[in-house]
Structure formats: C-alpha cells, structure tokens
Design a protein around this motif. Structure first.
Motif, short mmCIF file in Angstrom:
data_model
loop_
_atom_site.label_atom_id
_atom_site.label_comp_id
_atom_site.label_asym_id
_atom_site.label_seq_id
_atom_site.Cartn_x
_atom_site.Cartn_y
_atom_site.Cartn_z
N ARG A 89 -42.82 -30.79 -80.01
CA ARG A 89 -43.44 -32.18 -79.43
C ARG A 89 -45.19 -32.78 -79.68
N GLY A 90 -45.37 -31.44 -78.84
CA GLY A 90 -46.82 -31.95 -79.12
C GLY A 90 -47.85 -32.62 -77.39
N TYR A 91 -46.35 -32.89 -76.45
CA TYR A 91 -46.17 -33.80 -75.15
C TYR A 91 -46.86 -32.83 -73.97
N GLY A 92 -47.96 -33.36 -73.59
CA GLY A 92 -48.17 -32.57 -72.09
C GLY A 92 -47.31 -32.98 -71.09
N PHE A 93 -47.20 -31.90 -70.58
CA PHE A 93 -46.29 -32.34 -69.12
C PHE A 93 -46.47 -31.53 -67.59
N LYS A 94 -46.30 -31.83 -66.34
CA LYS A 94 -46.65 -31.06 -65.22
C LYS A 94 -45.78 -31.07 -64.46
N ARG A 95 -45.31 -30.90 -63.34
CA ARG A 95 -44.59 -30.96 -62.29
C ARG A 95 -43.28 -31.45 -62.72
N ILE A 96 -42.73 -29.20 -63.09
CA ILE A 96 -41.44 -30.16 -63.45
C ILE A 96 -40.37 -29.58 -61.84
N THR A 97 -39.63 -30.61 -62.29
CA THR A 97 -38.21 -29.67 -60.94
C THR A 97 -37.11 -29.99 -61.31
N SER A 98 -36.06 -29.30 -60.67
CA SER A 98 -34.92 -30.07 -60.66
C SER A 98 -34.13 -29.54 -59.83
N GLN A 99 -32.72 -30.66 -59.92
CA GLN A 99 -31.84 -29.99 -59.30
C GLN A 99 -30.79 -29.85 -59.49
N THR A 100 -29.85 -29.44 -59.44
CA THR A 100 -28.68 -28.45 -60.21
C THR A 100 -26.88 -28.58 -58.99
N VAL A 101 -26.12 -28.85 -59.30
CA VAL A 101 -25.13 -29.72 -58.82
C VAL A 101 -23.50 -28.46 -59.51
N ASP A 102 -22.85 -28.18 -58.75
CA ASP A 102 -21.99 -27.35 -59.11
C ASP A 102 -20.49 -28.57 -58.75
N LEU A 103 -20.32 -29.20 -59.50
CA LEU A 103 -19.58 -30.20 -59.50
C LEU A 103 -18.17 -30.03 -58.66
N SER A 104 -18.01 -28.75 -59.12
CA SER A 104 -16.15 -27.42 -58.30
C SER A 104 -16.76 -27.81 -57.12
N GLU A 105 -18.20 -28.09 -56.41
CA GLU A 105 -18.42 -28.26 -54.92
C GLU A 105 -18.23 -29.64 -54.37
N VAL A 106 -18.68 -30.78 -55.46
CA VAL A 106 -18.99 -31.92 -54.61
C VAL A 106 -17.48 -32.39 -54.49
N PRO A 107 -17.77 -33.02 -52.94
CA PRO A 107 -16.28 -33.44 -52.34
C PRO A 107 -15.48 -34.41 -52.97
N LEU A 108 -14.59 -34.64 -53.06
CA LEU A 108 -13.35 -35.34 -53.91
C LEU A 108 -13.65 -37.14 -53.07
N GLY A 109 -14.00 -37.91 -53.33
CA GLY A 109 -13.37 -39.10 -52.91
C GLY A 109 -12.45 -39.58 -52.77
N LYS A 110 -11.81 -41.00 -51.93
CA LYS A 110 -10.47 -41.24 -51.53
C LYS A 110 -9.88 -41.44 -53.38
N ALA A 111 -10.44 -41.93 -54.35
CA ALA A 111 -9.66 -42.34 -55.08
C ALA A 111 -9.23 -41.39 -55.81
N GLY A 112 -9.90 -39.52 -55.48
CA GLY A 112 -9.98 -38.08 -56.40
C GLY A 112 -8.75 -37.63 -55.81
N ARG A 113 -9.18 -37.93 -54.45
CA ARG A 113 -7.12 -37.37 -53.62
C ARG A 113 -6.55 -37.64 -54.35
N LYS A 114 -6.64 -39.48 -54.41
CA LYS A 114 -5.57 -39.89 -54.38
C LYS A 114 -4.88 -39.39 -55.87
N ARG A 115 -5.62 -38.98 -57.04
CA ARG A 115 -4.72 -38.25 -58.45
C ARG A 115 -4.54 -37.15 -58.30
N GLN A 116 -5.31 -36.51 -56.94
CA GLN A 116 -4.86 -34.66 -56.66
C GLN A 116 -3.29 -34.51 -56.63
N LEU A 117 -2.66 -35.24 -56.15
CA LEU A 117 -1.32 -35.67 -55.08
C LEU A 117 -0.27 -35.55 -56.20
#
Length: 117
Positions: A89-117
């Motif tokens: 699109r012809g837009y200039g940009f700078k300072r690209i950074t990224s953050q990556t999350v593997d959702l399989s490693e995100v701990p479940l909260g209390k509600a998520g643990r209840k759903r697993q039971l």
C-alpha cells in the motif's frame, strides 16, 4: 501422536514518513481499524490503529501448527505478512516487533479448569 497448537502473533510497529494523502486515507478508513473490542486473530491478520491519536499499528495473526518447532516460522511469517501489507500500500513503517503466544501453554483460569472436568 501430534497435537495441533494455536499460535497467536501480535506484530506492532510505527507508521513512518506518511504523506498527507496517506494519513488522510488511513484516518478515513480508521473506523474499521480502531475498534479494539472487535479485535480478532486471523490467518490473514487483523489490523488495528488510531492514527489520529498516535502513529502505531498492530496486526494480529493466528495459525495452527502440529509441532512446536514451527513456532519461530509462524512468527517470521506474521512479521513478513505485516510488512508486505504495509509495503503493498506504499505505507512507510519502522520498529516492527512481535509477541508470540502458544495457546496450548496458557494456563487455564478457574472457569477453564471447571470446564475440563
């Protein structure tokens, strides 16, 4: 046995050296990109920014992988997709950074643990 993993990558950066016309285009289209309540992680990427307030943008990408060794490639692809979108699109940009999350490693909260039971 392989397990599919959902990988989310948030790519951030700054707009750079935009012409007045480009700024006007981005601000005019800003309503569809400024709603942080509508944020999505998609394979093609979801862009948010509020150029009237600050010169930053954020893309959100998601991919499924079967092997954790693929995660760095997912991150690199997300950064490349964000850069390609801006460049096409012809837009200039700078300072690209990224953050990556593997959702399989995100701990479940209390509600998520209840759903697993």
């Amino acid at each position: 046995m392989s397990t599919s993993r959902t990988i989310r990558v948030t790519v951030r950066g700054s707009f750079d050296n935009l012409s007045e016309q480009q700024k006007a285009q981005l601000i005019a289209a800003g309503a569809e990109h400024a709603d942080i309540l509508a944020v999505q992680y998609t394979e093609g990427g979801h862009l948010t920014y509020d150029l009237a307030a600050r010169p930053f943008f954020c893309f959100r990408f998601a991919e499924q992988v079967d092997d954790e060794r693929e995660v760095p490639k997912v991150t690199a692809r997300a950064e490349a997709k964000a850069a390609a979108w801006m460049t096409e699109r012809g837009y200039g940009f700078k300072r690209i950074t990224s953050q990556t999350v593997d959702l399989s490693e995100v701990p479940l909260g209390k509600a998520g643990r209840k759903r697993q039971l």
